[in-house]
Write a protein that holds these residues in place. Structure first.
Motif: not given
Length: 149
Positions: A18-21, A41-65
């Motif tokens: 869902f997050l990827r979509i 918002d304090g997600s599990n490790e897999a979700t936090a990593r996915l956020c970072d991965e999505l941000a690494a894939g496009d400069a328009r995406v930023e992550v706050i943990h």
């Protein structure tokens, strides 16, 4: 093209599919001048990593943990990083139609509106369901909008 649109997306253990979509639907908007802020918002490790991965894939995406504090605090923390002229909030399991931001900004500018509310596809059930606030454009002044809310 008008100013940048900033989207804040609170994320708490959202299924990866869902997050990827969701992020893909924002990156593929016809209105490309955007900033997407994923607030983990304090997600599990897999979700936090996915956020970072999505941000690494496009400069328009930023992550706050952040530690889990709920979606309202996540949105407020995201607001601190906004660089756009326009602000929108997107749920992490939703999908936007390809022209949603283009049409919203067009309405903002044509109507000189302070706020535009538009529909989305809700993926929560695993089968996208179209959600809309109204089936036709409606202009309200501030007092009337508050009364309807």
């Amino acid at each position: 093209m008008a100013g940048k649109i900033s989207a804040i997306v609170p994320v708490y253990n959202t299924p990866a599919e869902f997050l990827r979509i969701c992020v893909k639907s924002m990156l593929e908007q016809s209105y490309e001048n955007s900033q997407i802020i994923l607030v983990d918002d304090g997600s599990n490790e897999a979700t936090a990593r996915l956020c970072d991965e999505l941000a690494a894939g496009d400069a328009r995406v930023e992550v706050i943990h952040q530690s889990n504090a709920g979606p309202s605090i996540a949105r407020n923390n995201g607001i601190q990083r906004v660089s756009g002229e326009y602000l929108t909030f997107v749920d992490s399991d939703d999908t936007l139609l390809a022209d949603a931001w283009q049409r919203a900004v067009q309405q903002m500018e044509e109507q000189r509106a302070d706020c535009v509310v538009f529909g989305w596809l809700d993926n929560e059930t695993g089968k996208p369901e179209r959600r809309c606030v109204t089936d036709r454009p409606v202009s309200l002044d501030g007092k009337e909008a508050v009364c309807r809310i």
